[in-house]
Structures are given as structure tokens and as C-alpha cells.
Design a protein around this motif. Structure first.
Motif, PDB file in Angstrom:
ATOM      1  N   VAL A 116      -6.800  66.881  68.863  1.00 30.66           N
ATOM      2  CA  VAL A 116      -7.040  66.180  67.603  1.00 30.66           C
ATOM      3  C   VAL A 116      -6.794  64.697  67.827  1.00 30.66           C
ATOM      4  CG1 VAL A 116      -6.279  65.831  65.224  1.00 30.66           C
ATOM      5  CG2 VAL A 116      -6.446  68.146  66.152  1.00 30.66           C
ATOM      6  N   ILE A 117      -7.748  63.868  67.405  1.00 20.89           N
ATOM      7  CA  ILE A 117      -7.623  62.418  67.497  1.00 20.89           C
ATOM      8  C   ILE A 117      -7.507  61.853  66.086  1.00 20.89           C
ATOM      9  CG2 ILE A 117      -8.640  60.264  68.325  1.00 20.89           C
ATOM     10  CD1 ILE A 117     -10.462  62.020  70.137  1.00 20.89           C
ATOM     11  N   ASN A 118      -6.423  61.186  65.802  1.00 24.46           N
ATOM     12  CA  ASN A 118      -6.266  60.487  64.526  1.00 24.46           C
ATOM     13  C   ASN A 118      -5.563  59.160  64.810  1.00 24.46           C
ATOM     14  OD1 ASN A 118      -5.674  59.475  61.996  1.00 24.46           O
ATOM     15  ND2 ASN A 118      -5.073  61.451  61.135  1.00 24.46           N
ATOM     16  N   GLY A 119      -6.330  58.101  64.897  1.00 25.73           N
ATOM     17  CA  GLY A 119      -5.782  56.795  65.236  1.00 25.73           C
ATOM     18  C   GLY A 119      -5.324  55.975  64.045  1.00 25.73           C
ATOM     19  N   ASN A 120      -5.277  56.586  62.877  1.00 22.71           N
ATOM     20  CA  ASN A 120      -4.902  55.844  61.677  1.00 22.71           C
ATOM     21  C   ASN A 120      -3.419  55.491  61.661  1.00 22.71           C
ATOM     22  OD1 ASN A 120      -7.313  55.629  59.901  1.00 22.71           O
ATOM     23  ND2 ASN A 120      -7.324  57.854  60.198  1.00 22.71           N
ATOM     24  N   ILE A 121      -3.092  54.475  60.881  1.00 19.29           N
ATOM     25  CA  ILE A 121      -1.726  53.960  60.825  1.00 19.29           C
ATOM     26  C   ILE A 121      -0.750  54.981  60.244  1.00 19.29           C
ATOM     27  CG2 ILE A 121      -2.086  52.870  58.571  1.00 19.29           C
ATOM     28  CD1 ILE A 121      -0.336  50.538  59.607  1.00 19.29           C
ATOM     29  N   HIS A 122      -1.251  55.923  59.447  1.00 19.98           N
ATOM     30  CA  HIS A 122      -0.386  56.925  58.821  1.00 19.98           C
ATOM     31  C   HIS A 122      -0.359  58.253  59.573  1.00 19.98           C
ATOM     32  CE1 HIS A 122      -4.417  57.860  57.352  1.00 19.98           C
ATOM     33  NE2 HIS A 122      -3.990  59.099  57.236  1.00 19.98           N
ATOM     34  N   ALA A 123      -1.068  58.353  60.692  1.00 17.58           N
ATOM     35  CA  ALA A 123      -1.323  59.645  61.329  1.00 17.58           C
ATOM     36  C   ALA A 123      -0.061  60.385  61.749  1.00 17.58           C
ATOM     37  CB  ALA A 123      -2.233  59.448  62.543  1.00 17.58           C
ATOM     38  N   GLN A 124       0.929  59.652  62.227  1.00 15.37           N
ATOM     39  CA  GLN A 124       2.134  60.317  62.730  1.00 15.37           C
ATOM     40  C   GLN A 124       2.988  60.913  61.619  1.00 15.37           C
ATOM     41  OE1 GLN A 124       3.614  57.041  65.076  1.00 15.37           O
ATOM     42  NE2 GLN A 124       2.766  57.880  66.966  1.00 15.37           N
ATOM     43  N   ASN A 125       2.660  60.619  60.381  1.00 16.95           N
ATOM     44  CA  ASN A 125       3.384  61.206  59.253  1.00 16.95           C
ATOM     45  C   ASN A 125       2.729  62.495  58.750  1.00 16.95           C
ATOM     46  OD1 ASN A 125       5.266  59.053  59.147  1.00 16.95           O
ATOM     47  ND2 ASN A 125       3.826  57.821  57.969  1.00 16.95           N
ATOM     48  N   LEU A 137      -2.096  66.584  70.165  1.00 23.76           N
ATOM     49  CA  LEU A 137      -2.256  65.678  69.026  1.00 23.76           C
ATOM     50  C   LEU A 137      -2.166  64.237  69.505  1.00 23.76           C
ATOM     51  CD1 LEU A 137       0.034  67.528  66.446  1.00 23.76           C
ATOM     52  CD2 LEU A 137      -2.441  67.793  66.790  1.00 23.76           C
ATOM     53  N   LEU A 138      -3.257  63.503  69.372  1.00 26.71           N
ATOM     54  CA  LEU A 138      -3.305  62.092  69.750  1.00 26.71           C
ATOM     55  C   LEU A 138      -3.280  61.285  68.453  1.00 26.71           C
ATOM     56  CD1 LEU A 138      -6.067  62.304  72.528  1.00 26.71           C
ATOM     57  CD2 LEU A 138      -3.583  62.683  72.730  1.00 26.71           C
ATOM     58  N   LEU A 139      -2.090  60.873  68.046  1.00 25.11           N
ATOM     59  CA  LEU A 139      -1.897  60.323  66.707  1.00 25.11           C
ATOM     60  C   LEU A 139      -1.388  58.892  66.739  1.00 25.11           C
ATOM     61  CD1 LEU A 139      -0.047  63.388  65.075  1.00 25.11           C
ATOM     62  CD2 LEU A 139      -2.520  62.996  65.281  1.00 25.11           C
ATOM     63  N   GLY A 140      -1.900  58.097  65.800  1.00 29.52           N
ATOM     64  CA  GLY A 140      -1.428  56.732  65.617  1.00 29.52           C
ATOM     65  C   GLY A 140      -2.323  55.690  66.272  1.00 29.52           C
ATOM     66  N   PRO A 141      -2.077  54.409  65.960  1.00 28.03           N
ATOM     67  CA  PRO A 141      -2.921  53.314  66.453  1.00 28.03           C
ATOM     68  C   PRO A 141      -3.071  53.256  67.963  1.00 28.03           C
ATOM     69  CG  PRO A 141      -1.515  52.538  64.677  1.00 28.03           C
ATOM     70  CD  PRO A 141      -1.057  53.932  64.999  1.00 28.03           C
ATOM     71  N   GLU A 244     -10.019  46.246  62.345  1.00 22.95           N
ATOM     72  CA  GLU A 244     -10.661  45.146  63.082  1.00 22.95           C
ATOM     73  C   GLU A 244     -10.127  43.805  62.587  1.00 22.95           C
ATOM     74  OE1 GLU A 244     -14.783  45.915  62.380  1.00 22.95           O
ATOM     75  OE2 GLU A 244     -14.793  47.753  63.588  1.00 22.95           O
ATOM     76  N   VAL A 245      -9.897  43.705  61.290  1.00 22.09           N
ATOM     77  CA  VAL A 245      -9.320  42.481  60.710  1.00 22.09           C
ATOM     78  C   VAL A 245      -7.930  42.235  61.297  1.00 22.09           C
ATOM     79  CG1 VAL A 245      -8.500  41.417  58.571  1.00 22.09           C
ATOM     80  CG2 VAL A 245     -10.651  42.706  58.584  1.00 22.09           C
ATOM     81  N   LEU A 246      -7.119  43.269  61.394  1.00 29.20           N
ATOM     82  CA  LEU A 246      -5.765  43.126  61.933  1.00 29.20           C
ATOM     83  C   LEU A 246      -5.787  42.854  63.435  1.00 29.20           C
ATOM     84  CD1 LEU A 246      -4.095  45.993  59.890  1.00 29.20           C
ATOM     85  CD2 LEU A 246      -3.653  43.543  59.640  1.00 29.20           C
ATOM     86  N   LYS A 247      -6.724  43.458  64.138  1.00 29.57           N
ATOM     87  CA  LYS A 247      -6.870  43.177  65.570  1.00 29.57           C
ATOM     88  C   LYS A 247      -7.134  41.690  65.805  1.00 29.57           C
ATOM     89  CE  LYS A 247      -8.352  43.428  69.943  1.00 29.57           C
ATOM     90  NZ  LYS A 247      -7.474  43.554  71.113  1.00 29.57           N
ATOM     91  N   LEU A 248      -7.919  41.074  64.905  1.00 30.20           N
ATOM     92  CA  LEU A 248      -8.268  39.656  65.030  1.00 30.20           C
ATOM     93  C   LEU A 248      -7.271  38.736  64.322  1.00 30.20           C
ATOM     94  CD1 LEU A 248     -12.134  40.023  64.543  1.00 30.20           C
ATOM     95  CD2 LEU A 248     -10.893  39.653  66.678  1.00 30.20           C
ATOM     96  N   GLY A 308       0.325  43.551  66.080  1.00 27.34           N
ATOM     97  CA  GLY A 308       0.604  44.050  67.421  1.00 27.34           C
ATOM     98  C   GLY A 308       0.241  45.507  67.635  1.00 27.34           C
ATOM     99  N   LEU A 309      -0.107  46.224  66.567  1.00 26.75           N
ATOM    100  CA  LEU A 309      -0.404  47.648  66.698  1.00 26.75           C
ATOM    101  C   LEU A 309      -1.765  47.935  67.301  1.00 26.75           C
ATOM    102  CD1 LEU A 309       0.905  49.166  63.337  1.00 26.75           C
ATOM    103  CD2 LEU A 309       1.918  49.394  65.602  1.00 26.75           C
ATOM    104  N   PHE A 310      -2.691  46.995  67.192  1.00 25.45           N
ATOM    105  CA  PHE A 310      -4.089  47.283  67.507  1.00 25.45           C
ATOM    106  C   PHE A 310      -4.538  46.479  68.726  1.00 25.45           C
ATOM    107  CE2 PHE A 310      -3.221  47.729  62.997  1.00 25.45           C
ATOM    108  CZ  PHE A 310      -3.562  49.057  62.804  1.00 25.45           C
ATOM    109  N   ASP A 311      -4.545  47.149  69.884  1.00 23.46           N
ATOM    110  CA  ASP A 311      -4.928  46.451  71.113  1.00 23.46           C
ATOM    111  C   ASP A 311      -6.344  46.796  71.564  1.00 23.46           C
ATOM    112  OD1 ASP A 311      -4.676  49.011  72.123  1.00 23.46           O
ATOM    113  OD2 ASP A 311      -3.064  48.536  73.534  1.00 23.46           O
ATOM    114  N   GLY A 312      -7.019  47.720  70.863  1.00 24.94           N
ATOM    115  CA  GLY A 312      -8.406  48.048  71.194  1.00 24.94           C
ATOM    116  C   GLY A 312      -8.569  48.998  72.364  1.00 24.94           C
TER     117      GLY A 312
END
Length: 334
Positions: A116-125, A137-141, A244-248, A308-312
Motif C-alpha cells: 500500500v502506498i499512501n504518501g499523504n501527510i496524514h497517512a501514518q495516523n 505499508l509505505l506511508l507518509g511524505p 508541490e506548493v510546499l516543495k517549492l 522539509g517534508l517534501f523532497d520529491g
């Protein structure tokens, strides 16, 4: 053969398809000898083929359609949709490595996929339950799959003005309301006209902004990257664009268009990101929007941890995790 099963379009957006395309491109580098096929709705044919992948049309997630997938004997299936059910996933999974994108753990439970892939900021909850007790489980940013243009380091630059986007389409006709609310403000406004906007919607936007030099109309861009970089603040739904906004390292102001965005929005609000609320609740008045803009500017100093969470690089981590999970595809064998 690697098969992607997904869907997208004017009504549902392009988020599912775009993250699948990003993963498909990374897999094509890892496994150049494997055919990669997208099985999705006809509306997505041009997008898929323009990106160099084979296309199979399919409009429904039925048991019969699942049997068609099984008959093709793929080595790996990557599934990304809200439109099927758990029985459908059980059918396509038999003797195949099944990798599933998920956002909220509210449709396919218990998990029948191998990954399961869930890269969302809330995924680990989210409390995922695996049917086999063996799902990875591949969870989080760390595992957020972003578009190609966000996968490398990006030189910082100063942005100006406000960018407004409603996504690829504007089926709720929100953009004219944003334009009217901000028309008599001092900000430079960058209006994103998505690829699925109708001609009628575009003409209305042209009339509302006619001869107003404070509005820049951006027509059907293939990427938002430079438009985000050129802006100071971005008003966007709480979907993939906000990452993408936060990455930039730009200031987001969010709103929600669909239920699947509400957990993202709630997690971001906890981090002091300013929200306009659900689209049904937004006050499209100058004073309301201005207050939110001022509040967002004051909150920017709180965003350093978010930035700092989003390194792409999530897509590369996902490919490596799949490699270690199972020898499903020849190129993964040691």
C-alpha cells in the motif's frame, strides 16, 4: 508485463493517473525490458499515449473486467482508483504482486494488496489492517510520488502575487467567484485555466478579467511548477498541488473540493496552514479572502518543518521497496 489500473477525467481529476504515470516512468527505467500498460477510461487515452505507454480502454470495475486482467497474466498490477471494491482487488490479485495506492483507508478494508502506498501527510495516523497480515505499508511524505519536475533539487527564487487554481477542471465554477472576490485588490493574480475547462468557462473568465493588468491568465499549462515558483501565495484545493506548493516553499491557502481531501486539510491546518474551508462554506467576499491572505503571510514562519517534508524522491523509494518485497518482475531478481 506491468499493468496499471486507474482512471481520471473532467469530473474526477487527474491525480490518480498522474501519480501512476510518475511511478510508471521510474519503473520503465528500472525494468526497460518490461511492457507497461495502462488500463483506464477512454478519456485518458491521449494523456497515456503521449507519455509513451500502451493503452487499454476500460470504463468499469466489474468482475468480468477483473477476469480480463487476470487472463493477461501480468507480473505486477498497480491499482489506483476509488471506483472498485475489495472483491475486485481479490480477483485481480491472484498469483500477482498487487500494489495499491490509497489515500484515506476508507474504501478497501481490510487491505488485500501486497503493498500500500499512501504518501499523504496524514497517512501514518491511519490504522491499516492487512488481510494476510503481510502487507507492506509505505506511508507518509517519504513515499509521496510527485511529478518528474519535482523529483530533483529546485533552485529557490522569490515569487510575487497570488496564483489560484481549481485543478484540471472547474466543474463547480469556483474560479469566477475567486476572480470577483479579488478583482479590486492590489495583488497580481495568476489564474490557472486547467486543461478540462470548457470554452464557455474560459470565455466567462476572459470577460471578468478584460483589460485588467492585475490578472494573468495561464491557459492549460502542462506543469504548474514555474507558475507556483513565480507566485508568493497559492490558493489551491488540498490535493496533490498543495504538496508541490510546499516543495517549492510557497505559502499555501487551501480549500476542499471532495471528501478525500478533508484529512489532508485537517493535517495541514494543524501545521498552521490557512484554510478557506470546504467549497460549500467559502465566503467569496473581498474581506474574507484578504483576512485569510494576511493570516497566511503571518503563518509562513511556521512552515519550515512542512517545507522539509517534501523532497520529491518518494517514487524512487517506492521502486526500491517493491524490489525488496518480491521477485515479481524479472528485473527485480538478484
Amino acid at each position: 508485463m506491468i499493468l496499471f489500473r486507474t482512471n481520471g477525467g473532467k469530473e474526477t481529476g487527474l491525480g490518480h493517473v498522474m501519480r501512476c504515470l510518475s511511478l510508471a516512468k521510474a519503473l520503465s527505467v528500472k525494468c526497460p525490458e518490461e511492457a507497461i500498460i495502462f488500463r483506464t477510461n477512454e478519456e485518458m487515452r491521449t494523456l497515456i499515449t503521449e507519455n509513451g505507454f500502451d493503452f487499454q480502454p476500460s470504463e468499469e470495475y466489474t468482475k468480468q473486467e477483473a477476469e480480463v486482467i487476470r487472463a493477461q497474466n501480468p507480473k505486477m498490477i498497480l491499482f489506483d482508483s476509488y471506483l472498485a471494491d475489495t472483491d475486485y482487488l481479490r480477483t485481480i490479485k491472484q498469483n500477482v504482486l498487487l500494489v495499491q495506492f490509497d489515500d484515506n483507508n476508507d474504501i478497501y478494508t481490510p487491505v488485500v494488496a501486497d503493498v500500500v502506498i499512501n504518501g499523504n501527510i496524514h497517512a501514518q495516523n491511519l490504522e491499516y489492517e492487512s488481510e494476510t497480515k503481510k502487507a507492506k505499508l509505505l506511508l507518509g511524505p517519504e513515499y509521496l510520488i510527485m511529478r518528474e519536475e519535482y523529483q530533483k533539487s529546485i533552485k529557490e527564487k522569490k515569487g510575487n502575487g497570488i496564483m489560484i487554481t481549481t485543478g484540471g477542471s472547474d466543474f463547480l465554477n469556483l474560479m469566477p467567484k475567486f476572480i470577483k472576490a479579488l478583482k479590486d485588490t492590489e495583488f497580481q493574480k495568476r489564474i490557472i485555466i486547467g486543461p478540462a475547462y470548457t470554452e464557455e468557462q474560459i470565455e466567462r473568465i476572459k470577460r471578468l478579467t478584460d483589460r485588467d493588468q492585475q490578472f494573468e491568465l495561464v491557459y492549460k499549462p502542462k506543469s504548474l511548477k514555474e507558475h507556483i515558483r513565480n507566485s508568493e501565495i497559492v490558493i489551491t484545493a488540498a490535493g496533490s498541488t498543495v504538496y508541490e506548493v510546499l516543495k517549492l516553499k510557497r505559502i499555501p491557502i487551501i480549500y476542499t473540493l471532495a471528501d478525500n481531501q478533508k484529512k489532508i486539510a485537517a493535517a495541514l491546518v494543524k501545521e498552521k496552514v490557512v484554510s478557506l474551508g470546504d467549497y460549500k462554506e467559502i465566503e467569496f467576499e473581498k474581506e474574507f479572502i484578504i483576512k485569510r491572505i494576511e493570516s497566511a503571510k503571518k503563518s509562513e514562519n511556521n512552515y519550515s518543518d512542512l517545507y522539509g517534508l517534501f523532497d520529491g524522491k518518494g517514487v524512487f523509494r517506492v521502486v526500491e521497496e517493491i524490489e525488496y518485497i518480491k521477485d515479481a518482475v524479472n528485473c527485480f531478481k538478484r
